[in-house]
Write a protein that holds these residues in place. Structure first.
Motif, PDB file in Angstrom:
ATOM      1  N   LEU A 184       0.849  -1.094  -0.082  1.00  0.00           N
ATOM      2  CA  LEU A 184      -0.078   0.116   0.003  1.00  0.00           C
ATOM      3  C   LEU A 184       0.735   1.302   0.105  1.00  0.00           C
ATOM      4  CD1 LEU A 184      -2.811  -1.121   2.504  1.00  0.00           C
ATOM      5  CD2 LEU A 184      -2.689  -0.851   0.028  1.00  0.00           C
ATOM      6  N   ALA A 185       1.851   1.416   0.599  1.00  0.00           N
ATOM      7  CA  ALA A 185       2.876   2.297   0.739  1.00  0.00           C
ATOM      8  C   ALA A 185       3.428   2.707  -0.560  1.00  0.00           C
ATOM      9  CB  ALA A 185       3.697   2.090   1.962  1.00  0.00           C
ATOM     10  N   GLU A 186       3.783   1.670  -1.471  1.00  0.00           N
ATOM     11  CA  GLU A 186       4.280   1.933  -2.553  1.00  0.00           C
ATOM     12  C   GLU A 186       3.441   2.253  -3.757  1.00  0.00           C
ATOM     13  OE1 GLU A 186       5.496  -1.253  -6.312  1.00  0.00           O
ATOM     14  OE2 GLU A 186       6.930  -1.354  -4.686  1.00  0.00           O
ATOM     15  N   ILE A 187       2.041   1.841  -3.727  1.00  0.00           N
ATOM     16  CA  ILE A 187       0.967   2.368  -4.409  1.00  0.00           C
ATOM     17  C   ILE A 187       0.751   3.794  -3.897  1.00  0.00           C
ATOM     18  CG2 ILE A 187      -1.331   1.902  -5.055  1.00  0.00           C
ATOM     19  CD1 ILE A 187      -1.133  -1.029  -4.430  1.00  0.00           C
ATOM     20  N   PHE A 188       0.593   4.044  -2.827  1.00  0.00           N
ATOM     21  CA  PHE A 188       0.256   5.689  -2.302  1.00  0.00           C
ATOM     22  C   PHE A 188       1.410   6.324  -2.947  1.00  0.00           C
ATOM     23  CE2 PHE A 188       1.254   8.859   0.685  1.00  0.00           C
ATOM     24  CZ  PHE A 188      -0.254   9.532   0.674  1.00  0.00           C
ATOM     25  N   GLY A 220       6.757   1.417  15.128  1.00  0.00           N
ATOM     26  CA  GLY A 220       7.805   1.674  14.424  1.00  0.00           C
ATOM     27  C   GLY A 220       8.229   0.683  13.298  1.00  0.00           C
ATOM     28  N   MET A 221       7.964  -0.619  13.607  1.00  0.00           N
ATOM     29  CA  MET A 221       8.292  -1.611  12.421  1.00  0.00           C
ATOM     30  C   MET A 221       7.543  -0.989  11.121  1.00  0.00           C
ATOM     31  SD  MET A 221       7.333  -5.452  11.821  1.00  0.00           S
ATOM     32  CE  MET A 221       5.567  -4.990  11.353  1.00  0.00           C
ATOM     33  N   TYR A 222       6.147  -0.981  11.350  1.00  0.00           N
ATOM     34  CA  TYR A 222       5.426  -0.412  10.247  1.00  0.00           C
ATOM     35  C   TYR A 222       5.858   1.034   9.785  1.00  0.00           C
ATOM     36  CZ  TYR A 222       2.292  -4.032  11.548  1.00  0.00           C
ATOM     37  OH  TYR A 222       1.370  -5.525  11.812  1.00  0.00           O
ATOM     38  N   VAL A 223       6.399   1.745  10.422  1.00  0.00           N
ATOM     39  CA  VAL A 223       6.927   3.088   9.901  1.00  0.00           C
ATOM     40  C   VAL A 223       8.195   2.952   9.146  1.00  0.00           C
ATOM     41  CG1 VAL A 223       7.844   5.182  10.675  1.00  0.00           C
ATOM     42  CG2 VAL A 223       5.849   4.411  11.796  1.00  0.00           C
ATOM     43  N   PHE A 224       8.787   1.853   9.605  1.00  0.00           N
ATOM     44  CA  PHE A 224      10.135   1.523   9.023  1.00  0.00           C
ATOM     45  C   PHE A 224       9.794   0.694   7.533  1.00  0.00           C
ATOM     46  CE2 PHE A 224      13.829  -1.068   7.957  1.00  0.00           C
ATOM     47  CZ  PHE A 224      15.147  -0.288   8.603  1.00  0.00           C
ATOM     48  N   VAL A 225       8.968   0.122   7.630  1.00  0.00           N
ATOM     49  CA  VAL A 225       8.443  -0.656   6.271  1.00  0.00           C
ATOM     50  C   VAL A 225       7.995   0.310   5.196  1.00  0.00           C
ATOM     51  CG1 VAL A 225       6.781  -2.044   5.306  1.00  0.00           C
ATOM     52  CG2 VAL A 225       7.816  -2.777   7.397  1.00  0.00           C
ATOM     53  N   VAL A 226       6.990   1.416   5.754  1.00  0.00           N
ATOM     54  CA  VAL A 226       6.699   2.410   4.890  1.00  0.00           C
ATOM     55  C   VAL A 226       7.752   3.416   4.362  1.00  0.00           C
ATOM     56  CG1 VAL A 226       5.396   4.660   4.776  1.00  0.00           C
ATOM     57  CG2 VAL A 226       4.496   2.575   5.789  1.00  0.00           C
ATOM     58  N   LEU A 227       8.811   3.605   5.234  1.00  0.00           N
ATOM     59  CA  LEU A 227       9.982   4.623   4.689  1.00  0.00           C
ATOM     60  C   LEU A 227      10.746   3.622   3.740  1.00  0.00           C
ATOM     61  CD1 LEU A 227      11.056   6.063   8.012  1.00  0.00           C
ATOM     62  CD2 LEU A 227       9.934   6.936   6.334  1.00  0.00           C
ATOM     63  N   VAL A 228      11.028   2.479   3.935  1.00  0.00           N
ATOM     64  CA  VAL A 228      11.810   1.489   2.685  1.00  0.00           C
ATOM     65  C   VAL A 228      11.195   1.405   1.567  1.00  0.00           C
ATOM     66  CG1 VAL A 228      12.656  -0.684   2.291  1.00  0.00           C
ATOM     67  CG2 VAL A 228      13.006   0.233   4.801  1.00  0.00           C
ATOM     68  N   ALA A 229       9.514   1.376   1.545  1.00  0.00           N
ATOM     69  CA  ALA A 229       8.911   1.252   0.540  1.00  0.00           C
ATOM     70  C   ALA A 229       8.729   2.715  -0.503  1.00  0.00           C
ATOM     71  CB  ALA A 229       7.580   0.834   0.783  1.00  0.00           C
ATOM     72  N   PHE A 230       8.771   3.693   0.578  1.00  0.00           N
ATOM     73  CA  PHE A 230       8.825   4.956  -0.397  1.00  0.00           C
ATOM     74  C   PHE A 230      10.287   5.113  -0.954  1.00  0.00           C
ATOM     75  CE2 PHE A 230       5.575   7.563   2.295  1.00  0.00           C
ATOM     76  CZ  PHE A 230       4.723   7.133   1.928  1.00  0.00           C
ATOM     77  N   PHE A 231      11.428   4.821   0.065  1.00  0.00           N
ATOM     78  CA  PHE A 231      12.650   4.968  -0.984  1.00  0.00           C
ATOM     79  C   PHE A 231      12.804   4.184  -1.816  1.00  0.00           C
ATOM     80  CE2 PHE A 231      17.011   2.883  -1.206  1.00  0.00           C
ATOM     81  CZ  PHE A 231      17.740   3.902  -1.485  1.00  0.00           C
TER      82      PHE A 231
END
Length: 449
Positions: free
Chosen positions: A72-76, A358-369
């Protein structure tokens, strides 16, 4: 077994979801992550009885939700921040098949430099290990053990600092040569003698990893080669074309070549095993899924914030006098089946360091990167604008391709990684020139979705 079966169904659904929203791009970060988790979970399911695994629904929920957040983070990010995708389909109606050229004298100098540095590294290993061992594989294994102990207790390398710095040039040149070689292989312009030089540079860049008794360098380069070819092919033939079926065939073929090679290379690297080839491959691909389950049932305390996910950052801050040094590059071993392992998938390290939120935030940041690099800087861009980004993306792609095995932020988010990427990109700017082009790339918005 029920929990693992449910997990596979969730992973397959998320792959289909990601594949659809990536416009059938099988090598997109979210698709590749889902594929790797499907493979690892399948092998775990096949070994439930052999390993006596009692897999919990908590672990199913964690992995499933973590993958969902990533997708979802990548799609967003793609639809909100990548302006070229706002309701428009981009295609290439022309292509550029020009050759990328490095002068032969520069290539020969790279080969000579890499060969000398690799030789000096070999001499350093023999000197550090000492003794009178009968073969090189014994030295490699002994050096690997010494290196692991050094990272565990001091968090430092045991090799001379100047050699370590020179090795960064060797590794960086491998990614530069891999990108140019793949590009020219797709265009079919380069001479065989030139392509051979690129291949030699790539092989020499893999030697330092092999000398430490590891094969991660080979996997990392394999991941880079896969994505380099994929990107270069699309930049020449158009992103509206689809390579999915071809890459599925390449993946299957590569598995049946690489998996036995990994197993039979153990003895050469001084790491013999009494496991069968099936047991070894299963353990390599699937132990992480089961060990994550063990960790959730029996976690270890967190001593330092970011001690497992941000080892490189903690090392840099410690050298500057800020905070304590983390030595948790390698995690604790746990028993599984007839052996032990210490890999825990993409989610263990951030969960340990930052908790569930924090894990989910970390996952979102990696996906955004990864979405930023792939969709914003590479996809739908001409190779002239995206070459440096593509080289860097290939270096990082291993992070995604092995996400079902471990979280590689510990060495990807580091000064060393930044230096190696910088050397490769600067090398491209300094040494590469473009041959004559037949046609230019011209992107057009042809229709609304």
């Amino acid at each position: 077994m029920v929990s693992l079966s449910v997990l596979i169904l969730i992973e397959v659904f998320l792959f289909c979801f990601a594949y659809y929203f990536s416009e059938h791009d099988i090598m997109s970060p979210s698709c590749m992550m889902c594929i790797m988790f499907i493979i690892s979970t399948t092998f775990a399911l096949l070994n439930v009885n052999n390993w006596k695994v009692n897999f919990s629904f908590n672990t199913t929920a964690l992995i499933g939700s973590g993958l969902l957040v990533y997708v979802l983070a990548e799609i967003f990010f793609r639809y909100v921040f990548c302006g070229q995708l706002h309701g428009k389909l981009y295609v290439q109606n022309e292509y550029d098949n020009s050759e990328l050229i490095i002068k032969p004298i520069i290539l020969d100098a790279m080969i000579a430099f890499n060969a000398v540095v690799v030789f000096l590294y070999l001499k350093s290993i023999i000197s550090i290990v000492g003794g009178n061992m009968t073969n090189l594989s014994s030295y490699f294994h002994a050096y690997r053990v010494m290196g692991i102990n050094s990272m565990q207790y001091q968090g430092t390398s045991i090799t001379n600092g100047s050699i370590n710095f020179l090795l960064r040039f060797v590794v960086a040149s491998g990614y530069l040569a891999a990108f140019i070689g793949m590009r020219n292989m797709v265009t079919k312009n380069a001479k065989r003698s030139v392509q051979l030089r690129y291949a030699i540079i790539v092989i020499l860049s893999l030697m330092p990893s092999l000398m430490t008794g590891g094969r991660s360098g080979i996997l990392r380069m394999f991941a880079a080669l896969l994505i380099y070819y994929y990107i270069c092919w699309h930049q020449i033939n158009g992103w509206d074309k689809n390579l999915s079926m071809k890459y599925i065939r390449i993946g299957l073929f590569s598995f049946f070549i690489i998996a036995p090679s990994f197993y039979f290379s153990l003895e050469m690297l001084g790491r013999a095993t009494n496991r069968t080839i099936i047991d070894y491959i299963s353990d390599y691909l699937a132990s992480s899924i089961c060990l994550l389950d063990q960790y959730l049932k029996s976690p270890v305390p967190c001593v330092l914030w970011g001690e497992e996910s941000l080892v490189g950052v903690k090392k840099l801050l410690s050298s500057l006098g800020f905070g304590e040094l983390s030595t948790k590059y390698n995690l604790e071993f746990r028993h599984l089946g007839i052996g032990e392992s210490n890999v825990y998938t993409f989610f263990r390290r951030p969960l340990h360091d930052f908790g569930y939120g924090g894990m989910y935030v970390f996952v979102v940041l990696v996906a955004f990167f990864f979405a930023w690099m792939y969709y914003k800087k590479i996809k739908y861009k001409s190779y002239q604008k995206s070459a440096g980004w593509t080289i860097a993306y290939g270096y990082f792609y291993y992070w995604i391709m092995c996400s079902s095995i471990d979280q590689y932020s510990s060495n990807m988010i580091s000064v060393g990684a930044a230096i190696q990427i910088g050397i490769a990109v600067i090398g491209y700017k300094l040494f590469v020139r473009v041959g004559k082009s037949k046609r230019r790339i011209n992107f057009q918005k042809v229709r609304d979705r």
